[in-house]
Design a protein around this motif. Structure first.
Motif, PDB file in Angstrom:
ATOM      1  N   ALA A  62       0.564  -1.378   0.472  1.00 62.99           N
ATOM      2  CA  ALA A  62      -0.159  -0.257  -0.487  1.00 62.99           C
ATOM      3  C   ALA A  62       1.308   1.219   0.300  1.00 62.99           C
ATOM      4  CB  ALA A  62      -0.760  -0.095   1.140  1.00 62.99           C
ATOM      5  N   GLU A  63       0.436   2.636  -0.723  1.00 63.52           N
ATOM      6  CA  GLU A  63       1.089   3.704  -0.896  1.00 63.52           C
ATOM      7  C   GLU A  63       1.487   4.008   0.696  1.00 63.52           C
ATOM      8  OE1 GLU A  63       0.461   8.044  -2.933  1.00 63.52           O
ATOM      9  OE2 GLU A  63      -0.356   5.625  -3.761  1.00 63.52           O
ATOM     10  N   GLN A  64       2.570   5.152   1.063  1.00 62.71           N
ATOM     11  CA  GLN A  64       3.493   5.651   1.894  1.00 62.71           C
ATOM     12  C   GLN A  64       4.073   6.416   1.694  1.00 62.71           C
ATOM     13  OE1 GLN A  64       5.443   2.560   4.347  1.00 62.71           O
ATOM     14  NE2 GLN A  64       3.859   0.958   4.624  1.00 62.71           N
ATOM     15  N   ASN A  65       3.621   7.826   1.978  1.00 65.66           N
ATOM     16  CA  ASN A  65       3.956   8.440   1.650  1.00 65.66           C
ATOM     17  C   ASN A  65       4.660   9.178   0.077  1.00 65.66           C
ATOM     18  OD1 ASN A  65       4.043   9.477   4.529  1.00 65.66           O
ATOM     19  ND2 ASN A  65       5.824   8.232   4.849  1.00 65.66           N
ATOM     20  N   GLY A  66       3.244   8.814  -0.528  1.00 68.64           N
ATOM     21  CA  GLY A  66       3.484   9.307  -2.025  1.00 68.64           C
ATOM     22  C   GLY A  66       4.465   7.710  -2.868  1.00 68.64           C
ATOM     23  N   ARG A  67       4.541   6.970  -2.025  1.00 66.37           N
ATOM     24  CA  ARG A  67       5.210   5.164  -2.187  1.00 66.37           C
ATOM     25  C   ARG A  67       4.921   4.199  -2.317  1.00 66.37           C
ATOM     26  NH1 ARG A  67      11.680   6.949  -1.380  1.00 66.37           N
ATOM     27  NH2 ARG A  67      12.298   5.817  -3.180  1.00 66.37           N
ATOM     28  N   ARG A  68       5.198   3.520  -3.314  1.00 63.71           N
ATOM     29  CA  ARG A  68       4.797   1.875  -2.540  1.00 63.71           C
ATOM     30  C   ARG A  68       6.034   0.897  -2.831  1.00 63.71           C
ATOM     31  NH1 ARG A  68      -0.581  -0.289  -6.274  1.00 63.71           N
ATOM     32  NH2 ARG A  68       0.106  -1.651  -4.219  1.00 63.71           N
ATOM     33  N   PRO A  69       6.343   0.708  -1.593  1.00 62.59           N
ATOM     34  CA  PRO A  69       6.989  -0.497  -0.966  1.00 62.59           C
ATOM     35  C   PRO A  69       6.790  -1.541  -1.862  1.00 62.59           C
ATOM     36  CG  PRO A  69       6.717   0.744   1.050  1.00 62.59           C
ATOM     37  CD  PRO A  69       5.988   0.821  -0.434  1.00 62.59           C
ATOM     38  N   VAL A  70       7.762  -2.525  -2.346  1.00 69.01           N
ATOM     39  CA  VAL A  70       8.312  -3.853  -3.005  1.00 69.01           C
ATOM     40  C   VAL A  70       8.728  -4.328  -2.284  1.00 69.01           C
ATOM     41  CG1 VAL A  70       9.498  -5.090  -4.630  1.00 69.01           C
ATOM     42  CG2 VAL A  70       8.806  -1.896  -5.189  1.00 69.01           C
ATOM     43  N   VAL A  71       8.373  -5.758  -2.001  1.00 69.01           N
ATOM     44  CA  VAL A  71       8.581  -7.001  -1.440  1.00 69.01           C
ATOM     45  C   VAL A  71       8.731  -7.883  -1.517  1.00 69.01           C
ATOM     46  CG1 VAL A  71       7.292  -8.583   0.163  1.00 69.01           C
ATOM     47  CG2 VAL A  71       7.357  -5.641   0.677  1.00 69.01           C
ATOM     48  N   PHE A  72       9.125  -8.254  -2.326  1.00 66.58           N
ATOM     49  CA  PHE A  72       9.719 -10.026  -2.413  1.00 66.58           C
ATOM     50  C   PHE A  72       9.657 -10.733  -1.895  1.00 66.58           C
ATOM     51  CE2 PHE A  72      12.409 -13.223  -3.841  1.00 66.58           C
ATOM     52  CZ  PHE A  72      12.521 -13.494  -5.397  1.00 66.58           C
ATOM     53  N   ALA A  73       8.903 -12.406  -2.372  1.00 64.85           N
ATOM     54  CA  ALA A  73       8.345 -13.186  -1.845  1.00 64.85           C
ATOM     55  C   ALA A  73       9.873 -14.645  -2.203  1.00 64.85           C
ATOM     56  CB  ALA A  73       7.370 -13.555  -1.597  1.00 64.85           C
ATOM     57  N   SER A  74      10.027 -15.489  -1.598  1.00 69.68           N
ATOM     58  CA  SER A  74      11.142 -16.645  -2.649  1.00 69.68           C
ATOM     59  C   SER A  74       9.602 -17.418  -2.817  1.00 69.68           C
ATOM     60  CB  SER A  74      11.904 -16.573  -2.341  1.00 69.68           C
ATOM     61  OG  SER A  74      11.504 -17.659  -0.873  1.00 69.68           O
ATOM     62  N   SER A  75       9.920 -18.603  -3.406  1.00 69.58           N
ATOM     63  CA  SER A  75       9.817 -19.777  -3.519  1.00 69.58           C
ATOM     64  C   SER A  75       9.461 -20.872  -2.196  1.00 69.58           C
ATOM     65  CB  SER A  75       8.881 -20.655  -4.856  1.00 69.58           C
ATOM     66  OG  SER A  75      10.377 -21.000  -4.896  1.00 69.58           O
ATOM     67  N   GLU A  76      10.706 -20.542  -1.605  1.00 69.93           N
ATOM     68  CA  GLU A  76      11.406 -21.215  -0.523  1.00 69.93           C
ATOM     69  C   GLU A  76      11.596 -20.852   0.492  1.00 69.93           C
ATOM     70  OE1 GLU A  76      13.885 -19.914  -3.153  1.00 69.93           O
ATOM     71  OE2 GLU A  76      13.301 -21.409  -4.273  1.00 69.93           O
ATOM     72  N   GLY A  77      10.579 -19.858   0.800  1.00 67.09           N
ATOM     73  CA  GLY A  77       9.357 -19.266   1.672  1.00 67.09           C
ATOM     74  C   GLY A  77      10.795 -18.275   2.177  1.00 67.09           C
ATOM     75  N   GLN A  78      11.300 -17.603   1.474  1.00 66.73           N
ATOM     76  CA  GLN A  78      11.683 -16.196   2.303  1.00 66.73           C
ATOM     77  C   GLN A  78      11.831 -14.888   1.897  1.00 66.73           C
ATOM     78  OE1 GLN A  78      14.017 -18.375   0.412  1.00 66.73           O
ATOM     79  NE2 GLN A  78      15.004 -19.680   2.283  1.00 66.73           N
ATOM     80  N   GLY A  79      11.735 -13.836   1.948  1.00 67.15           N
ATOM     81  CA  GLY A  79      10.411 -12.751   1.555  1.00 67.15           C
ATOM     82  C   GLY A  79      10.551 -11.928   2.931  1.00 67.15           C
ATOM     83  N   GLY A  80      11.120 -10.635   2.160  1.00 67.35           N
ATOM     84  CA  GLY A  80      10.329  -9.436   2.719  1.00 67.35           C
ATOM     85  C   GLY A  80      10.517  -8.242   1.876  1.00 67.35           C
TER      86      GLY A  80
END
Length: 193
Positions: A62-80
């Motif tokens: 979701a947008e925060q301060n005019g920016r939309r952060p990008v999160v990555f999630a791997s198929s092996e269960g790592q994310g952030g």
């Protein structure tokens, strides 16, 4: 239209850039099937925007301060958290072998990441001698910047370090993904060659 929407539209409407992002940089806007049911630990939804060949996916928050952060999630269960917005994420994706830089990070140590990044750049250039010209083409088409690898490592480490508590990825059962940082400092068999 947000800057993220603008960038995604440019990729969608520029087939040669779409192809380069997909084939050379692992950012495929046509691979959006992964990620159903994933959300942030807060319950906030994630919008899948691209996938990669190993089954991982990139998401907009979701947008925060005019920016939309990008999160990555791997198929092996790592994310952030990967970056504070899509432009920053794409600069990291294009300019850095970021998956392996995080894998060989010694648990998020920026000096270890800098060392890993230098070895990874040499390997990338050896196996894809056209990568620099491809990166320049993508960056120009998307009005991004070519950022020095050392600066990209600092940005990546800072973003991934901010994953908790706001950007922890969870599955449909509420199970939290592991952090993006790996514990290794170099490949197990033979180290950096």
């Amino acid at each position: 239209m947000t800057s993220s929407d603008h960038l995604l539209d440019l990729i969608q409407n520029t087939p040669e850039i779409d192809l380069l992002l997909r084939s050379s940089f692992g950012f495929d806007i046509h691979r959006k099937h992964y990620g159903e049911g994933l959300r942030l630990a807060s319950g906030a939804p994630l919008e899948v925007i691209a996938g990669e060949a190993a089954g991982g996916a990139y998401f907009l928050c979701a947008e925060q301060n005019g920016r939309r952060p990008v999160v990555f999630a791997s198929s092996e269960g790592q994310g952030g958290l990967l970056a504070d917005d899509l432009a920053d994420a794409l600069e990291i994706i294009i300019g850095l072998e970021w998956h392996d830089c995080l894998l060989f990070s010694g648990g998020g140590d920026v000096e270890v990441m800098q060392n890993s990044a230098q070895h990874l750049v040499q390997s990338r250039d050896k196996y894809n001698p056209d990568v620099d010209s491809e990166a320049a083409q993508v960056v120009a088409a998307l009005s991004l910047r070519i950022v020095p690898v050392t600066d990209l490592v600092i940005r990546l480490q800072a973003a991934a370090s901010k994953t908790e508590p706001d950007y922890v990825v969870t599955d449909e059962d509420g199970q939290a993904f592991d952090p993006l940082f790996g514990d290794h400092v170099e490949p197990r068999h033979g180290g950096w060659r």
